[in-house]
Scaffold this motif. Structure first.
Motif, PDB file in Angstrom:
ATOM      1  N   ASN A  31      53.661  65.078  41.130  1.00  0.00           N
ATOM      2  CA  ASN A  31      52.606  65.872  41.763  1.00  0.00           C
ATOM      3  C   ASN A  31      51.225  65.254  41.590  1.00  0.00           C
ATOM      4  OD1 ASN A  31      54.412  67.926  42.616  1.00  0.00           O
ATOM      5  ND2 ASN A  31      54.374  68.819  40.548  1.00  0.00           N
ATOM      6  N   SER A  32      51.180  64.032  41.093  1.00  0.00           N
ATOM      7  CA  SER A  32      49.906  63.362  40.830  1.00  0.00           C
ATOM      8  C   SER A  32      49.524  62.459  42.006  1.00  0.00           C
ATOM      9  CB  SER A  32      50.010  62.528  39.553  1.00  0.00           C
ATOM     10  OG  SER A  32      48.877  61.687  39.405  1.00  0.00           O
ATOM     11  N   PRO A  33      48.213  62.287  42.237  1.00  0.00           N
ATOM     12  CA  PRO A  33      47.768  61.356  43.288  1.00  0.00           C
ATOM     13  C   PRO A  33      47.835  59.887  42.844  1.00  0.00           C
ATOM     14  CG  PRO A  33      45.868  62.279  42.177  1.00  0.00           C
ATOM     15  CD  PRO A  33      47.070  62.978  41.587  1.00  0.00           C
ATOM     16  N   MET A  34      48.278  59.655  41.607  1.00  0.00           N
ATOM     17  CA  MET A  34      48.212  58.312  41.053  1.00  0.00           C
ATOM     18  C   MET A  34      49.041  57.309  41.847  1.00  0.00           C
ATOM     19  SD  MET A  34      48.534  56.998  37.118  1.00  0.00           S
ATOM     20  CE  MET A  34      49.975  58.004  36.774  1.00  0.00           C
ATOM     21  N   ALA A  35      50.236  57.691  42.272  1.00  0.00           N
ATOM     22  CA  ALA A  35      51.094  56.749  42.997  1.00  0.00           C
ATOM     23  C   ALA A  35      50.427  56.289  44.286  1.00  0.00           C
ATOM     24  CB  ALA A  35      52.450  57.383  43.288  1.00  0.00           C
ATOM     25  N   ASP A  36      49.813  57.223  45.030  1.00  0.00           N
ATOM     26  CA  ASP A  36      49.128  56.859  46.268  1.00  0.00           C
ATOM     27  C   ASP A  36      47.946  55.934  45.987  1.00  0.00           C
ATOM     28  OD1 ASP A  36      50.867  58.336  47.820  1.00  0.00           O
ATOM     29  OD2 ASP A  36      49.600  60.136  47.812  1.00  0.00           O
ATOM     30  N   MET A  37      47.238  56.194  44.884  1.00  0.00           N
ATOM     31  CA  MET A  37      46.110  55.328  44.514  1.00  0.00           C
ATOM     32  C   MET A  37      46.588  53.922  44.178  1.00  0.00           C
ATOM     33  SD  MET A  37      43.715  57.795  42.163  1.00  0.00           S
ATOM     34  CE  MET A  37      43.087  59.364  42.763  1.00  0.00           C
ATOM     35  N   LEU A  38      47.737  53.826  43.505  1.00  0.00           N
ATOM     36  CA  LEU A  38      48.292  52.518  43.169  1.00  0.00           C
ATOM     37  C   LEU A  38      48.721  51.770  44.422  1.00  0.00           C
ATOM     38  CD1 LEU A  38      50.449  53.413  40.028  1.00  0.00           C
ATOM     39  CD2 LEU A  38      48.313  52.109  40.053  1.00  0.00           C
ATOM     40  N   ILE A  39      49.307  52.485  45.386  1.00  0.00           N
ATOM     41  CA  ILE A  39      49.730  51.855  46.636  1.00  0.00           C
ATOM     42  C   ILE A  39      48.515  51.297  47.382  1.00  0.00           C
ATOM     43  CG2 ILE A  39      50.705  52.300  48.924  1.00  0.00           C
ATOM     44  CD1 ILE A  39      52.576  54.337  47.558  1.00  0.00           C
ATOM     45  N   GLU A  40      47.438  52.087  47.453  1.00  0.00           N
ATOM     46  CA  GLU A  40      46.222  51.626  48.117  1.00  0.00           C
ATOM     47  C   GLU A  40      45.646  50.405  47.414  1.00  0.00           C
ATOM     48  OE1 GLU A  40      43.210  54.460  49.245  1.00  0.00           O
ATOM     49  OE2 GLU A  40      44.667  56.095  49.213  1.00  0.00           O
ATOM     50  N   PHE A  41      45.675  50.432  46.080  1.00  0.00           N
ATOM     51  CA  PHE A  41      45.153  49.302  45.307  1.00  0.00           C
ATOM     52  C   PHE A  41      45.972  48.042  45.575  1.00  0.00           C
ATOM     53  CE2 PHE A  41      45.022  46.667  41.464  1.00  0.00           C
ATOM     54  CZ  PHE A  41      43.651  46.533  41.274  1.00  0.00           C
ATOM     55  N   MET A  42      47.284  48.177  45.589  1.00  0.00           N
ATOM     56  CA  MET A  42      48.156  47.033  45.818  1.00  0.00           C
ATOM     57  C   MET A  42      47.931  46.459  47.211  1.00  0.00           C
ATOM     58  SD  MET A  42      52.304  46.664  45.314  1.00  0.00           S
ATOM     59  CE  MET A  42      52.716  47.867  46.569  1.00  0.00           C
ATOM     60  N   GLN A  43      47.805  47.321  48.213  1.00  0.00           N
ATOM     61  CA  GLN A  43      47.593  46.854  49.579  1.00  0.00           C
ATOM     62  C   GLN A  43      46.242  46.163  49.726  1.00  0.00           C
ATOM     63  OE1 GLN A  43      48.123  50.544  51.719  1.00  0.00           O
ATOM     64  NE2 GLN A  43      50.350  50.258  51.919  1.00  0.00           N
ATOM     65  N   ALA A  44      45.209  46.707  49.064  1.00  0.00           N
ATOM     66  CA  ALA A  44      43.869  46.129  49.166  1.00  0.00           C
ATOM     67  C   ALA A  44      43.767  44.795  48.455  1.00  0.00           C
ATOM     68  CB  ALA A  44      42.834  47.101  48.591  1.00  0.00           C
ATOM     69  N   ASN A  45      44.638  44.590  47.465  1.00  0.00           N
ATOM     70  CA  ASN A  45      44.549  43.382  46.652  1.00  0.00           C
ATOM     71  C   ASN A  45      45.616  42.349  46.982  1.00  0.00           C
ATOM     72  OD1 ASN A  45      42.412  43.741  44.308  1.00  0.00           O
ATOM     73  ND2 ASN A  45      43.341  45.725  44.683  1.00  0.00           N
ATOM     74  N   THR A  46      46.345  42.588  48.068  1.00  0.00           N
ATOM     75  CA  THR A  46      47.312  41.590  48.508  1.00  0.00           C
ATOM     76  C   THR A  46      46.557  40.402  49.086  1.00  0.00           C
ATOM     77  OG1 THR A  46      48.966  43.277  49.001  1.00  0.00           O
ATOM     78  CG2 THR A  46      49.243  41.123  50.042  1.00  0.00           C
ATOM     79  N   THR A  47      46.753  39.231  48.516  1.00  0.00           N
ATOM     80  CA  THR A  47      46.031  38.043  48.944  1.00  0.00           C
ATOM     81  C   THR A  47      46.996  37.001  49.499  1.00  0.00           C
ATOM     82  OG1 THR A  47      46.162  37.148  46.699  1.00  0.00           O
ATOM     83  CG2 THR A  47      44.164  38.348  47.285  1.00  0.00           C
ATOM     84  N   GLN A  48      46.474  36.186  50.392  1.00  0.00           N
ATOM     85  CA  GLN A  48      47.260  35.112  50.979  1.00  0.00           C
ATOM     86  C   GLN A  48      47.165  33.889  50.068  1.00  0.00           C
ATOM     87  OE1 GLN A  48      49.127  35.387  53.813  1.00  0.00           O
ATOM     88  NE2 GLN A  48      49.944  33.382  53.304  1.00  0.00           N
ATOM     89  N   VAL A  49      48.281  33.469  49.537  1.00  0.00           N
ATOM     90  CA  VAL A  49      48.299  32.311  48.653  1.00  0.00           C
ATOM     91  C   VAL A  49      48.204  31.044  49.489  1.00  0.00           C
ATOM     92  CG1 VAL A  49      49.615  31.046  46.914  1.00  0.00           C
ATOM     93  CG2 VAL A  49      49.662  33.551  46.949  1.00  0.00           C
ATOM     94  N   THR A  50      47.227  30.177  49.156  1.00  0.00           N
ATOM     95  CA  THR A  50      47.040  28.942  49.907  1.00  0.00           C
ATOM     96  C   THR A  50      48.078  27.903  49.497  1.00  0.00           C
ATOM     97  OG1 THR A  50      45.531  27.956  48.283  1.00  0.00           O
ATOM     98  CG2 THR A  50      44.564  29.419  49.942  1.00  0.00           C
ATOM     99  N   GLU A  51      48.182  26.859  50.302  1.00  0.00           N
ATOM    100  CA  GLU A  51      49.124  25.781  49.983  1.00  0.00           C
ATOM    101  C   GLU A  51      48.745  25.085  48.684  1.00  0.00           C
ATOM    102  OE1 GLU A  51      52.011  24.984  51.424  1.00  0.00           O
ATOM    103  OE2 GLU A  51      51.681  26.785  52.632  1.00  0.00           O
ATOM    104  N   ASP A  52      47.438  24.894  48.454  1.00  0.00           N
ATOM    105  CA  ASP A  52      46.999  24.278  47.208  1.00  0.00           C
ATOM    106  C   ASP A  52      47.362  25.144  46.007  1.00  0.00           C
ATOM    107  OD1 ASP A  52      45.972  21.898  48.153  1.00  0.00           O
ATOM    108  OD2 ASP A  52      43.949  22.692  48.444  1.00  0.00           O
ATOM    109  N   GLN A  53      47.227  26.470  46.166  1.00  0.00           N
ATOM    110  CA  GLN A  53      47.577  27.364  45.068  1.00  0.00           C
ATOM    111  C   GLN A  53      49.076  27.345  44.788  1.00  0.00           C
ATOM    112  OE1 GLN A  53      45.737  30.901  46.622  1.00  0.00           O
ATOM    113  NE2 GLN A  53      43.871  30.606  45.442  1.00  0.00           N
ATOM    114  N   LYS A  54      49.875  27.198  45.822  1.00  0.00           N
ATOM    115  CA  LYS A  54      51.319  27.076  45.624  1.00  0.00           C
ATOM    116  C   LYS A  54      51.634  25.839  44.796  1.00  0.00           C
ATOM    117  CE  LYS A  54      52.673  29.473  49.879  1.00  0.00           C
ATOM    118  NZ  LYS A  54      53.302  29.332  51.226  1.00  0.00           N
ATOM    119  N   LYS A  55      50.895  24.752  45.065  1.00  0.00           N
ATOM    120  CA  LYS A  55      51.081  23.534  44.281  1.00  0.00           C
ATOM    121  C   LYS A  55      50.674  23.755  42.821  1.00  0.00           C
ATOM    122  CE  LYS A  55      50.236  20.494  48.252  1.00  0.00           C
ATOM    123  NZ  LYS A  55      49.300  19.498  48.837  1.00  0.00           N
TER     124      LYS A  55
END
Length: 225
Positions: free
Chosen positions: A71-95
């Motif tokens: 019954n907590s809003p925490m899960a929705d807040m975590l989902i929003e945080f995860m979506q906002a912080n999803t970053t595209q890993v560059t080819e150099d970073q993969k290396k």
């Protein structure tokens, strides 16, 4: 500082619950009674706490929160945080991920908080890309320094310069970064340059007769191995 990502799942859920509760307590009321503006402030404060604690939000963590606090809003807040912080890993970073494999011994050269070069002998545990403050593409290097009992997290921001050498190099960084004078009664060390001067790093690289494994500089990651 507590390393959130090394806790077991039960501790993680309890820790996050306390972070959220602390944000709600600032308004001296139940969350359900807060205005939309105040709820937004709670969510923002909670998200900032997640960033400050380097919380790695995963699907498993979200499911555990849903199970414990349905019954907590925490899960929705975590989902929003995860979506906002999803970053595209560059080819150099993969290396970089491939070069900094778990268990690899490396020597990290970077500026201290006071702006002078420091050398750390350490063992890589993990590497990831995430968000930190206003930066979307930040490198997190988790490692365990030589003779230390706990792990550290190196947060490499886009404007910072970091040099990583393979293995534990034998190198006197003080001799490179300082002018040293001494006599029979006193030794005086004086920095060659002002704090955060890039010439420090240039001197270090020129005085070592082998290439670094990785150089991170001016928003670029360059593999030099």
């Amino acid at each position: 500082m507590t390393n959130f990502n090394q806790m077991n799942m039960d501790y993680k859920v309890d820790y996050l619950s306390e972070l959220l509760a602390n944000q709600i307590r600032k308004f001296d009321d139940r969350y359900s009674n807060l205005s939309d503006a105040d709820k937004g402030s709670v969510k923002l404060g909670f998200h900032l706490d997640l960033t400050d604690n380097n919380v790695d939000v995963t699907d498993e963590l979200i499911e555990a929160v849903k199970a414990e606090f349905s019954n907590s809003p925490m899960a929705d807040m975590l989902i929003e945080f995860m979506q906002a912080n999803t970053t595209q890993v560059t080819e150099d970073q993969k290396k970089i991920f491939n070069a900094l494999e778990e268990g690899r011994k490396v020597s990290i050269v970077k500026f201290s908080e006071f702006g002078f070069p420091q050398l750390t002998h350490t063992v890589i545990e993990s590497v990831k890309v995430g968000r930190y403050a206003q930066y979307n593409n930040v490198l997190y290097i988790n490692h365990k320094p030589k003779r230390k009992r706990i792990s550290w997290t190196e947060v490499v921001l886009p404007y910072q310069e970091v040099i990583i050498y393979d293995g534990w190099i034998d190198f006197d960084i003080d001799a490179i970064s300082n002018t040293i004078t001494s006599n029979h009664s006193i030794t005086v060390k004086q920095s060659k340059y002002t704090s955060f001067d890039p010439q420090f790093m240039n001197d270090i690289k020129s005085n070592l007769n082998f290439n670094p494994l990785i150089t991170i500089n001016n928003r670029e990651e360059v593999i030099t191995c």
